[in-house]
Design a protein around this motif. Structure first.
Motif, PDB file in Angstrom:
ATOM      1  N   LEU A  16       0.870  -1.183   0.000  1.00  0.00           N
ATOM      2  CA  LEU A  16       0.000   0.000   0.000  1.00  0.00           C
ATOM      3  C   LEU A  16       0.902   1.227   0.000  1.00  0.00           C
ATOM      4  CD1 LEU A  16      -2.915  -0.777   2.505  1.00  0.00           C
ATOM      5  CD2 LEU A  16      -3.066  -0.538   0.014  1.00  0.00           C
ATOM      6  N   VAL A  17       0.628   2.127  -0.936  1.00  0.00           N
ATOM      7  CA  VAL A  17       1.469   3.303  -1.149  1.00  0.00           C
ATOM      8  C   VAL A  17       0.672   4.563  -0.827  1.00  0.00           C
ATOM      9  CG1 VAL A  17       2.830   4.532  -2.868  1.00  0.00           C
ATOM     10  CG2 VAL A  17       2.525   2.070  -3.069  1.00  0.00           C
ATOM     11  N   ALA A  18       1.286   5.505  -0.146  1.00  0.00           N
ATOM     12  CA  ALA A  18       0.602   6.759   0.200  1.00  0.00           C
ATOM     13  C   ALA A  18       0.156   7.490  -1.063  1.00  0.00           C
ATOM     14  CB  ALA A  18       1.540   7.648   1.001  1.00  0.00           C
ATOM     15  N   TYR A  32      -4.162   5.488   0.817  1.00  0.00           N
ATOM     16  CA  TYR A  32      -3.167   4.499   0.384  1.00  0.00           C
ATOM     17  C   TYR A  32      -3.753   3.716  -0.782  1.00  0.00           C
ATOM     18  CZ  TYR A  32      -1.234   5.695   4.895  1.00  0.00           C
ATOM     19  OH  TYR A  32      -0.743   6.399   5.967  1.00  0.00           O
ATOM     20  N   THR A  33      -2.898   3.385  -1.728  1.00  0.00           N
ATOM     21  CA  THR A  33      -3.391   2.675  -2.915  1.00  0.00           C
ATOM     22  C   THR A  33      -2.587   1.394  -3.126  1.00  0.00           C
ATOM     23  OG1 THR A  33      -4.202   3.141  -5.159  1.00  0.00           O
ATOM     24  CG2 THR A  33      -1.927   3.712  -4.719  1.00  0.00           C
ATOM     25  N   ALA A 161     -10.945  14.185   7.974  1.00  0.00           N
ATOM     26  CA  ALA A 161     -10.573  14.054   9.390  1.00  0.00           C
ATOM     27  C   ALA A 161     -10.833  12.629   9.881  1.00  0.00           C
ATOM     28  CB  ALA A 161     -11.389  15.048  10.217  1.00  0.00           C
ATOM     29  N   GLY A 162      -9.904  12.112  10.649  1.00  0.00           N
ATOM     30  CA  GLY A 162     -10.082  10.780  11.234  1.00  0.00           C
ATOM     31  C   GLY A 162      -9.574   9.660  10.342  1.00  0.00           C
ATOM     32  N   VAL A 163      -9.218   9.970   9.087  1.00  0.00           N
ATOM     33  CA  VAL A 163      -8.705   8.929   8.186  1.00  0.00           C
ATOM     34  C   VAL A 163      -7.178   8.933   8.291  1.00  0.00           C
ATOM     35  CG1 VAL A 163      -8.502   8.235   5.764  1.00  0.00           C
ATOM     36  CG2 VAL A 163     -10.633   9.245   6.590  1.00  0.00           C
ATOM     37  N   PRO A 164      -6.566   7.839   8.707  1.00  0.00           N
ATOM     38  CA  PRO A 164      -5.099   7.820   8.799  1.00  0.00           C
ATOM     39  C   PRO A 164      -4.473   8.068   7.428  1.00  0.00           C
ATOM     40  CG  PRO A 164      -6.072   5.851   9.790  1.00  0.00           C
ATOM     41  CD  PRO A 164      -7.176   6.556   9.076  1.00  0.00           C
ATOM     42  N   ALA A 165      -3.482   8.948   7.378  1.00  0.00           N
ATOM     43  CA  ALA A 165      -2.855   9.294   6.098  1.00  0.00           C
ATOM     44  C   ALA A 165      -1.488   9.892   6.361  1.00  0.00           C
ATOM     45  CB  ALA A 165      -3.727  10.309   5.356  1.00  0.00           C
ATOM     46  N   HIS A 395       4.779  -3.328   2.440  1.00  0.00           N
ATOM     47  CA  HIS A 395       4.035  -4.599   2.484  1.00  0.00           C
ATOM     48  C   HIS A 395       3.391  -4.787   3.862  1.00  0.00           C
ATOM     49  CE1 HIS A 395       2.745  -8.644   1.903  1.00  0.00           C
ATOM     50  NE2 HIS A 395       3.487  -9.062   2.914  1.00  0.00           N
ATOM     51  N   ARG A 396       4.130  -4.410   4.911  1.00  0.00           N
ATOM     52  CA  ARG A 396       3.553  -4.514   6.268  1.00  0.00           C
ATOM     53  C   ARG A 396       2.267  -3.704   6.352  1.00  0.00           C
ATOM     54  NH1 ARG A 396       8.613  -4.413   8.152  1.00  0.00           N
ATOM     55  NH2 ARG A 396       8.628  -2.168   8.572  1.00  0.00           N
ATOM     56  N   ARG A 397       2.295  -2.532   5.723  1.00  0.00           N
ATOM     57  CA  ARG A 397       1.092  -1.681   5.739  1.00  0.00           C
ATOM     58  C   ARG A 397      -0.072  -2.426   5.069  1.00  0.00           C
ATOM     59  NH1 ARG A 397       2.306   3.461   2.641  1.00  0.00           N
ATOM     60  NH2 ARG A 397       3.057   4.487   4.518  1.00  0.00           N
TER      61      ARG A 397
END
Ligand code: GLR
Ligand code: MG
Length: 429
Positions: A16-18, A32-33, A161-165, A395-397
């Motif tokens: 997953l990539v920012a 993340y995509t 707001a509230g979405v991890p990024a 990959h961990r993400r």
């Protein structure tokens, strides 16, 4: 020394990539995509790299393909395309690609989108084994650098707001001034000389105003507008008339070849597409109807670098221009795009690339733009090296995600800000 280029192992790593909150007609990018990194390792220890979409349907196809490769030669790229890959067509046939905005899905397009990453990995391994750049394996480069355009997006300053990024340094661009400021920063940082605005987000008059503002800020620079088919034929013709004096081309103003042909018949502005011509089967109708003047190739879904060359040859035969489309991608794909673009004589428009929007990569060294161009590497293979620590971290993400980000869904991302949001019916305007 005789090398053993038998495939010993294939490693698939979903990551997953920012991704920043970029807006398009379907919604907004998720924070993340998913991407898939393919490594093909030969018996003598050479590793070739490839990259493609990482959504579940691609992974489901990549895994059985990977299992069938050990024992085959990395040189046998034609054989790779002959492998019978069972695609469950009922899951995808005829649907529009929700996140990808790249035309109608077919089983074959899905198959090619997976095979392309394996083809690139085989070519990278071949090049490394032979000490030759991929462009030499494709017949040799006809240019030393490949030009890219600045890919402008309407965007929010942050994910809801509230979405991890990840932090986003680009700020908002929601009006003509914001779009011009974004263009200025992209030009300052990377030297881009042409600009493409992703449209279909706001009513056409607002997007016309943004392109006018770009034309005023960057006189004489090629400009493109791409609403991903969000307009009717009438709206497309109105936009073409209002912006005809400043547009290099209008990209997918409306959906489907018949409607594109009607627009093309009513304007002098060239039409480009990455939506109505996305497979070889779609070429005949579009070209004979004069529906498109530029095809934006994309080695991922056209089935690799050699198919990109085949597409370019067909375009040349019909007097249709060719350039390149881009979705969110990392440096392996940018290197592959640059290697094949370097071999296409009739590539006369700057290619698209999302790469400047990606703050993360799996390469030890990011690929640089200089004067809007990427230098064509003459190093063996693609000329890039994998950063294993970064690959493991991304990959961990992916592994830790609860599944909600493993399939790109721009409409779902939009619903976190606007709960009633539905993918708009087309034409939207
Ligand atoms: O039509 C295009 O150029 C694209 O589909 C590029 C990307 O998919 C872009 O629209 C996006 O990611 O929002
Ligand atoms: Mg497009």
């Amino acid at each position: 020394m005789t090398r053993d280029l038998t495939i010993a192992e294939v490693r698939l790593t979903p990551i997953l990539v920012a991704d920043p909150p970029l807006l398009n007609t379907q919604g907004v990018h998720q924070p993340y995509t998913p991407r898939l990194i393919v490594e093909i390792v030969t018996a003598d220890g050479t590793t070739g790299l490839g990259e493609t979409y990482g959504d579940t349907k691609y992974l489901e196809l990549a895994r059985p393909l990977a299992d069938r490769l050990p024992g085959r030669s990395v040189m046998d790229v034609n054989g790779l395309f002959g492998i019978d890959l069972a695609v469950d067509a009922s899951r995808i046939e005829g649907q529009a690609d929700a996140g990808g905005l790249r035309g109608v899905q077919t089983a074959d397009k899905l198959r090619l989108s997976v095979l392309s990453a394996f083809e690139v990995a085989c070519l990278d391994a071949q090049g490394k084994a032979l000490g030759l750049p991929v462009h030499a394996l494709l017949g040799g480069k006809v240019r030393d650098a490949v030009e890219y355009s600045a890919y402008l997006f309407y965007k929010w300053d942050r994910h809801p707001a509230g979405v991890p990024a990840e932090p986003d340094a680009w700020g908002a661009a929601l009006d003509p001034a914001g779009v011009v400021e974004q263009a200025r920063r992209l030009r300052e940082r990377y030297g881009f000389g042409s600009f493409k605005l992703k449209g279909g987000v706001f009513p056409p008059d607002e997007e016309i105003a943004a392109v006018r503002a770009l034309a005023a800020a960057f006189p004489g620079h090629p400009l493109r507008l791409d609403p991903n088919g969000a307009w009717s034929v009438e709206t497309s013709l109105k936009v073409a008339q209002e912006l005809g004096d400043v547009l290099e081309y209008l990209e997918d103003p409306t959906l489907g070849t018949p409607a594109m042909a009607r627009v093309a018949a009513g304007t002098e502005v060239p039409l480009a597409t990455n939506m109505c011509v996305t497979t070889f089967g779609e070429i005949e109708e579009a070209f004979t109807k004069g529906a498109v003047q530029v095809v934006l190739s994309d080695h991922h879904y056209w089935g690799g670098l050699r198919n990109t060359q085949h597409l370019a040859a067909i375009c040349a035969a019909f007097g249709v221009g060719v350039s390149m489309h881009s979705n969110t991608h990392l440096g392996i794909s940018l290197a592959a795009m640059t290697q094949v673009a370097a071999t296409v004589p009739n590539l006369h428009h700057a290619c698209d690339s999302h790469y400047p929007w990606q703050s993360e990569d799996v390469l030890t060294e990011r690929i640089a733009f200089d004067g809007g161009r990427v230098a064509v590497s003459d190093a063996p293979g693609l000329g890039v090296e994998l950063d294993r620590d970064e690959l493991a971290r991304l990959h961990r993400r992916w592994a830790e995600d609860d599944g909600s980000l493993r399939d790109r869904d721009d409409a779902a991302a939009m619903r976190t800000a606007e709960p009633d949001w539905r993918t708009p019916a087309m034409p939207r305007w």
